[in-house]
Design a protein around this motif. Sequence first.
Motif, PDB file in Angstrom:
ATOM      1  N   GLN A 175      -5.001   4.765   5.599  1.00 17.85           N
ATOM      2  CA  GLN A 175      -4.961   3.368   5.167  1.00 17.85           C
ATOM      3  C   GLN A 175      -6.322   2.915   4.638  1.00 17.85           C
ATOM      4  O   GLN A 175      -6.428   2.248   3.618  1.00 17.85           O
ATOM      5  CB  GLN A 175      -4.537   2.465   6.332  1.00 17.85           C
ATOM      6  N   ALA A 227       0.535   3.684  -4.391  1.00 16.36           N
ATOM      7  CA  ALA A 227      -0.477   4.588  -3.829  1.00 16.36           C
ATOM      8  C   ALA A 227      -1.335   5.211  -4.929  1.00 16.36           C
ATOM      9  O   ALA A 227      -0.840   5.480  -6.028  1.00 16.36           O
ATOM     10  CB  ALA A 227       0.210   5.686  -3.019  1.00 16.36           C
ATOM     11  N   GLY A 265       0.792  -1.222   0.000  1.00 17.67           N
ATOM     12  CA  GLY A 265       0.000   0.000   0.000  1.00 17.67           C
ATOM     13  C   GLY A 265       0.820   1.265   0.000  1.00 17.67           C
ATOM     14  O   GLY A 265       0.448   2.260  -0.644  1.00 17.67           O
ATOM     15  N   GLY A 287      -7.251   1.964   0.764  1.00 18.32           N
ATOM     16  CA  GLY A 287      -7.790   0.658   0.429  1.00 18.32           C
ATOM     17  C   GLY A 287      -9.039   0.747  -0.427  1.00 18.32           C
ATOM     18  O   GLY A 287      -9.273  -0.087  -1.297  1.00 18.32           O
ATOM     19  N   LEU A 329      -6.639  -5.110   3.700  1.00 17.28           N
ATOM     20  CA  LEU A 329      -6.164  -3.949   4.444  1.00 17.28           C
ATOM     21  C   LEU A 329      -7.334  -3.164   5.019  1.00 17.28           C
ATOM     22  O   LEU A 329      -7.329  -2.777   6.198  1.00 17.28           O
ATOM     23  CB  LEU A 329      -5.322  -3.045   3.536  1.00 17.28           C
ATOM     24  N   LEU A 344      -7.727   2.631  -4.206  1.00 17.08           N
ATOM     25  CA  LEU A 344      -6.763   1.977  -5.095  1.00 17.08           C
ATOM     26  C   LEU A 344      -7.409   1.009  -6.093  1.00 17.08           C
ATOM     27  O   LEU A 344      -7.094   1.049  -7.283  1.00 17.08           O
ATOM     28  CB  LEU A 344      -5.683   1.269  -4.273  1.00 17.08           C
ATOM     29  N   SER A 395      -6.125  -4.861  -0.955  1.00  9.78           N
ATOM     30  CA  SER A 395      -6.772  -3.671  -0.400  1.00  9.78           C
ATOM     31  C   SER A 395      -8.019  -4.045   0.396  1.00  9.78           C
ATOM     32  O   SER A 395      -8.354  -3.385   1.380  1.00  9.78           O
ATOM     33  CB  SER A 395      -7.129  -2.687  -1.517  1.00  9.78           C
TER      34      SER A 395
END
Length: 546
Positions: free
Chosen positions: A389, A235, A231, A393, A440, A396, A437
């Motif tokens: 974060q 980005a 991650g 997630g 995450l 992306l 993602s």
Amino acid sequence: MSKQDNRTAVLDSAHIGDIRGALGTIRHNDTDARHGWMAKFKTLLAILGPGLIVMVGDNDAGAFSTYAQAGQNYGTSLLWTLALLIPVLYVNQEMVLRLGAVTGVGHARLILERFGKFWGAFSAIDLFLLNALTIVTEFIGISLGMDFLGVPKIIGVGLAAVFIMLSASTGDFRRFERFSLILVAGSLLLVPILVMVHPPMTQVAHDFLVPQMPAGGKLADVMLLIIGIVGTTVAPWQLFFQQSYLIDKRITPRFISYERADLWLGIALVVIGAVAMIAFTAQVFMGHPEFGNFQDAGAVANGLAKYYGRLPGTLFAIALIDASIIGAMAVSLSTAYALGDVLSLKHSLHRKPGDAKGFYAMYCGLIVLAAALVLIPGVPLGMLTNAVQTLAGVLLPSATVFLLLLCNDKDVLGPWVNGRVFNVLSAIIVAVLVLLSIILTAAVIFPDMSGETISNILIGGSVIGLIIAIVVNVLHAREEMEKGQVPHHKARKVDLHHMHTWRMPALDQLPPLVLSQRNKLWMAVLRGYLVVAMGMVIYKVVASML
């Protein structure tokens, strides 16, 4: 502007003209072939910039924390993840640089024009929120570095904010790029630290090339850290930044091969910096009480000073500040470019602030807001970091899916569309990024998620991804047969001159996008993912308020 320029989709007249890079100039009317290595080298020097800046900018404050955590908690056992990320970085950013050079239109505007107002607004708003929070993390990094150097927080953060704003507000693209490349060179400060700490390089090379899991590490924690490495290295803002910055630099299709070389140099610097951080952090803390107990990047600087002397600690603090500044510059610019593109504002570093008020107001406003949040006592910086974060997630997968769809849109890229092999590779990468993602996002929202749950998600997601990939390829083959088209991998190569001069037509001349069955399937998958991800985010917010 020439007739040819009028028939292209360039949205700001400042995006057409001489290429005035930090290390050279290429005249707009220069169409001569480059013969000899010296002529090609001078051309490369003039083109250098977008790939280096976007890649080194990604080794920002968040990357410093993630790589240092990997080294301090697990030694060099996770170095192999960086080797696997090399093709991911190249494939994603190569598609973006083709889009920029060929279309002359930023990523957010292309999504708006080809997929509608909903997706265009979603991309722009989500990017704005994510980038605003990311810039806050950059200033957290600046404050940690300044604290080690003994500079008061308010002075250090304030001076950094002023420098970041002034660097982009001169109305001189070349001056900004020279500032940026100086910061890029500053990232090499990590190399002398590696030399001073001198970890065992045979072990470093082995762990870089041979995948393994840390001995005794909790699976859930290790997996989340691996996903964090992915991650922080891949980005969403990178896609928007490189495409728009390359357009602002006035790169055209004939220079795509040089821009690919620029990208490879940037990837090399990123990998060198990341490997150095993991390797020397592992060596510094191995056998000491701090091993396995990562705190933050500031504690790493203190550890270097404690066990290896003040100099490596100082170099690390300076490198952290340097990385945070270039990260803040690039992330802020990606936002200003994207919103300027979508709102049809003047958006170019070639323009003076008085000639592009909205563009510079967005750029400077984000910097001021982020710096202020870091300086205000009691602001939950940890919660903001988690929010980065979570939003990353969510964004992306949508960004990478749209990237893949745009690079298969023949009305947009003409002869520059993806080939079959590139499509297969990029589809696999997109599927992996979506899967990681999801994990995450789920882990941030459900922090007690077990390693077994993560394994089940990986296995189940892999099976679903394989099924989708098979269906997508079957649909694509059927569409080609129905249209009587020659399969792309068997098509004759397009004339090189035609490729170098082909540009996307003006947006109002593009035929409406008709989604194929394959693309409809991709969009359905994306909608399903967003429903699940946003549902989890809402659940987390509501649960935290109760």
